[in-house]
Design an enzyme around this catalytic site. Sequence first.
Site, PDB file in Angstrom:
ATOM      1  N   GLU A  62      81.715  17.529  35.330  1.00 41.09           N
ATOM      2  CA  GLU A  62      80.952  17.724  36.503  1.00 41.09           C
ATOM      3  C   GLU A  62      79.968  16.680  36.440  1.00 41.09           C
ATOM      4  O   GLU A  62      79.018  16.533  35.853  1.00 41.09           O
ATOM      5  CB  GLU A  62      80.154  18.931  36.484  1.00 41.09           C
ATOM      6  CG  GLU A  62      81.145  20.074  36.578  1.00 41.09           C
ATOM      7  CD  GLU A  62      81.416  20.795  37.951  1.00 41.09           C
ATOM      8  OE1 GLU A  62      80.979  19.831  38.979  1.00 41.09           O
ATOM      9  OE2 GLU A  62      82.147  21.775  38.375  1.00 41.09           O
ATOM     10  N   HIS A 114      90.072  19.932  43.725  1.00 42.81           N
ATOM     11  CA  HIS A 114      90.153  20.572  45.042  1.00 42.81           C
ATOM     12  C   HIS A 114      91.260  19.437  45.947  1.00 42.81           C
ATOM     13  O   HIS A 114      92.151  18.885  45.143  1.00 42.81           O
ATOM     14  CB  HIS A 114      88.714  20.254  45.786  1.00 42.81           C
ATOM     15  CG  HIS A 114      87.531  21.106  45.071  1.00 42.81           C
ATOM     16  ND1 HIS A 114      87.825  22.580  44.744  1.00 42.81           N
ATOM     17  CD2 HIS A 114      86.737  20.737  44.270  1.00 42.81           C
ATOM     18  CE1 HIS A 114      86.761  22.935  43.788  1.00 42.81           C
ATOM     19  NE2 HIS A 114      85.926  21.818  43.633  1.00 42.81           N
ATOM     20  N   GLU A 134      83.073  16.849  48.152  1.00 40.80           N
ATOM     21  CA  GLU A 134      83.427  16.814  46.957  1.00 40.80           C
ATOM     22  C   GLU A 134      84.820  16.286  46.476  1.00 40.80           C
ATOM     23  O   GLU A 134      85.106  15.412  45.780  1.00 40.80           O
ATOM     24  CB  GLU A 134      83.239  18.133  45.968  1.00 40.80           C
ATOM     25  CG  GLU A 134      83.531  17.946  44.464  1.00 40.80           C
ATOM     26  CD  GLU A 134      83.563  19.081  43.764  1.00 40.80           C
ATOM     27  OE1 GLU A 134      83.894  19.191  42.703  1.00 40.80           O
ATOM     28  OE2 GLU A 134      83.192  20.444  44.593  1.00 40.80           O
ATOM     29  N   HIS A 178      85.249  16.588  38.827  1.00 44.23           N
ATOM     30  CA  HIS A 178      84.366  17.111  39.883  1.00 44.23           C
ATOM     31  C   HIS A 178      82.939  16.784  40.134  1.00 44.23           C
ATOM     32  O   HIS A 178      82.533  15.937  39.299  1.00 44.23           O
ATOM     33  CB  HIS A 178      84.373  18.870  39.276  1.00 44.23           C
ATOM     34  CG  HIS A 178      85.416  19.441  39.573  1.00 44.23           C
ATOM     35  ND1 HIS A 178      85.978  20.267  40.571  1.00 44.23           N
ATOM     36  CD2 HIS A 178      86.682  19.501  38.569  1.00 44.23           C
ATOM     37  CE1 HIS A 178      87.205  20.734  40.272  1.00 44.23           C
ATOM     38  NE2 HIS A 178      87.756  20.407  39.230  1.00 44.23           N
TER      39      HIS A 178
END
Length: 256
Positions: free
Chosen positions: A220, A53, A91, A146
């Site tokens: 993750e 992101h 995040e 992430h």
Amino acid sequence: MHAPIRPVAVVLAAVALCAACAGAAPAAPVTPSGTPEPVPPAPPPVVVLDPGHNGGNAADPAAINRPVPDGRGGTKACNTTGTATDDGYPEHAFNWDLAQRVRQRLEAAGVRVVLTRPDDDGVGPCVDERGAAGGRAGAAAVVSLHADGAAPAAAGFHVAHADPPVHGTGPEALRLAGTLRDALRAGGFTPAGYIGQDGLDGRPDLAGLNHSTVPAALVEAGNMRNAAEARVLSSPEGRERYADAVSAGVLGYLGR
């Protein structure tokens, strides 16, 4: 009767010929002064870190929602804003902070690190561009960082890899994912029970992995919507632990 004495030059020539026939290694190159030439060091391995992101994504929905190739013949959005903890820790900030910590550790171990974005203030880049970064850099591996945004009861980390595999990287991508999984588990983190199997998750829909022509995996690190995990993800001490584990996984994959 004594055997005839051969001239010294003939004997030496025969010895040299026998050494050549036996496949003796050629002498190392020497400098004009007669000392061996130094052997140049091997170039350091390159690793691409992809902090997922970006901090400016929410400000430009048109840019991040435009369709880009998904690496399997379809399209998907350029990028997303990511998730956040219930307390508002985003995040993208976690991903950026973790990437800096991992970068410091890898560079201290002699690895050259390339990031897919230069800061946490911009927009994008798109997932297809991130996926191509490893090939452009001549990287040995790509690790995307992430945190998840699942239901509050869900907990644990998982490591995604492209499945079905693409670009012939399947076996090495799976080895990279497994090495990261093992290092996270050794660092005291628990594999997710809500997705994948034993901490690994084969995915066909992650464009960044689909576009990578070098081994790639996506970590993750935990579920930001789970209160207990959010406390770890939000704390500098927790991110230090994650950085130790991710770095150990990358170095283990590189054999360093």
